[in-house]
Design an enzyme around this catalytic site. Structure first.
Site: not given
Length: 127
Positions: A4, A20, A67
């Site tokens: 938004k 996700s 990572t």
């Protein structure tokens, strides 16, 4: 909320890519909360693709990636976890960040993909 907030800055020909994770399809023991969050993100992508068209909304769903998120583990434990994970994958290796990054680049460039989730997890959801 992030989508938004970004909308005023996104061109009509633009793209938003969320993240996700493979637990949305194949959760591991003890990951029900993460699985639910990942599944919700993927459902949100489909809904936003409809609501915000022609802005393209997609998601990348990675599996285990080498990572710094794992930097809190001692090196021996981290390597043992990566080796065990790699053994369980169809492609027999844990992803490097650049392998995952290519999926984000594809989704940013491809002007005919929206509402999609790219699963890039070495075959984890199949094995």
């Amino acid at each position: 909320m992030t989508v938004k907030a970004a909308l005023p800055f996104i061109k009509k020909s633009g793209s938003i890519t969320l993240t996700s994770g493979s637990f949305s399809i194949r959760p591991a023991h003890g990951t029900s909360t993460v699985a639910a969050i990942n599944s919700a993100i993927e459902g949100l992508v489909r809904g936003l693709a409809v609501d915000l068209a022609p802005i393209r909304i997609n998601a990348v769903s990675p599996g285990v990636v080498d990572t710094p998120i794992f930097s809190g583990m001692d090196e021996e434990s981290r390597e043992a976890m990566f080796q065990a994970t790699a053994k369980s994958l169809l492609l027999k290796h844990v992803a490097k960040p650049e392998e995952i990054a290519e999926a984000y680049v594809y989704l940013a460039k491809n002007t005919y993909t929206t509402g999609s989730v790219i699963h890039i997890e070495g075959g984890a959801i199949l094995s």
